[in-house]
Design an enzyme around this catalytic site. Structure first.
Site, PDB file in Angstrom:
ATOM      1  N   HIS A  19      51.010 -28.971  77.800  1.00  0.00           N
ATOM      2  CA  HIS A  19      49.785 -28.176  77.663  1.00  0.00           C
ATOM      3  C   HIS A  19      48.551 -29.077  77.767  1.00  0.00           C
ATOM      4  O   HIS A  19      47.565 -28.738  78.415  1.00  0.00           O
ATOM      5  CB  HIS A  19      49.747 -27.480  76.295  1.00  0.00           C
ATOM      6  CG  HIS A  19      50.860 -26.503  76.049  1.00  0.00           C
ATOM      7  ND1 HIS A  19      51.847 -26.723  75.117  1.00  0.00           N
ATOM      8  CD2 HIS A  19      51.142 -25.298  76.608  1.00  0.00           C
ATOM      9  CE1 HIS A  19      52.678 -25.697  75.091  1.00  0.00           C
ATOM     10  NE2 HIS A  19      52.286 -24.823  75.992  1.00  0.00           N
ATOM     11  N   GLY A 129      51.099 -24.546  84.549  1.00  0.00           N
ATOM     12  CA  GLY A 129      52.048 -25.635  84.782  1.00  0.00           C
ATOM     13  C   GLY A 129      53.104 -25.247  85.808  1.00  0.00           C
ATOM     14  O   GLY A 129      53.562 -24.103  85.834  1.00  0.00           O
TER      15      GLY A 129
END
Ligand code: AMP
Length: 262
Positions: A19, A129
């Protein structure tokens, strides 16, 4: 904010270096970074881990305080899904296979919440991601189909030292399961090396991936495929670039990983 580039990083919290890499990428191109933390109930099936999903809000804030994050948006369920809420996005075709098959309502929840977050934050850039390769493809397609003004940026997978893809769900793994979990990345590497050696029969590669997973003790393989990067259609004959994707259960924990073969 006129003239200020706003970037949003949507997360479900329990933040790890994966993250944080998105936050760092956002910091590079945006003057104002917004991180959202919301464990979105509509993307979990009733038998999934919504209730036990790790929630580490204070630790998340502490981590984010080390970065140039202007806002953290962490709404309550009621704020996102008030009484009477009933509009859901129907995800694009690219979301129908793989995760879409294993988790039928998952992308409906994901696209709906992402669209809501983008409408709330009004960011120029949104960061996702590659860890969730199909999710990124689904969101990029939604952005095109629904004329969203936000540019979607996909960032590389961050891995632990032993190459296990970082995931908030890794905390569920016992020591033995963590060893078994390494077989996901091993299966991807095996497939990549077969492709490098010139194997073009995708079925042969997918069987080898599956064998690696099952031989290492995973409980269940949801999929282990060689697919087209754009459409995620499973290939018969390998053509490069290809994306190798796996999803497997280790004990009770469902893990995913992927690798692009170029
Ligand atoms: P999640 O909190 O799991 O919903 O993930 C929020 C965002 O972080 C998604 O865009 C994920 O793809 C991304 N993400 C999760 N794990 C990783 C990782 N290991 N490397 C890079 N990005 C990640």
């Amino acid at each position: 904010m006129a003239g200020v580039k706003v970037g949003v990083v949507p997360t479900m919290g329990a933040l790890h270096d994966g993250h944080i890499s998105l936050v760092a990428a956002a910091e590079k191109v945006c003057e104002c970074v917004v991180v959202t933390i919301f464990v979105n109930p509509t993307q979990f099936a009733p038998d999934e881990d919504l209730d036990k999903y790790p929630r580490t809000f204070q630790a998340d804030l502490d981590r984010l305080s080390e970065h140039q994050v202007e806002f953290v948006f962490a709404p309550q369920n009621q704020a996102m899904y008030p009484e009477g809420f009933s509009t859901m996005i129907r995800p694009p075709v690219v979301g129908q296979t793989l995760e879409g098959e294993s988790r039928p309502e998952h992308y409906e929840g994901v696209t709906t919440v992402v669209l809501k977050l983008l409408n709330i934050v009004l960011a120029e850039f949104a960061f996702f991601g590659q860890k969730h390769f199909q999710q990124a493809a689904v969101i990029k397609r939604m952005a095109v189909d629904l004329d969203l003004a936000t540019e979607m940026v996909v960032c590389p997978i961050v891995r632990e030292k032993d190459r296990l893809a970082m995931s908030s769900r890794n905390v569920y793994l016992s020591a033995t399961e963590r060893e078994i979990a390494l077989s996901l990345f091993r299966s991807l590497c095996k497939a990549e090396s077969m492709i490098r050696q010139g194997v073009r029969d995708a079925q042969q590669i997918m069987t080898a991936m599956r064998d690696e997973l099952l031989g290492s003790g995973v409980t269940q393989v949801d999929y282990a495929v060689v697919a087209k990067v754009e459409t995620l259609e499973v290939m018969d004959q390998v053509e490069l670039p290809a994306v190798l994707l796996v999803a497997a259960k280790v004990g009770q924990t469902r893990l995913i990983d992927n690798l692009i073969a170029e």
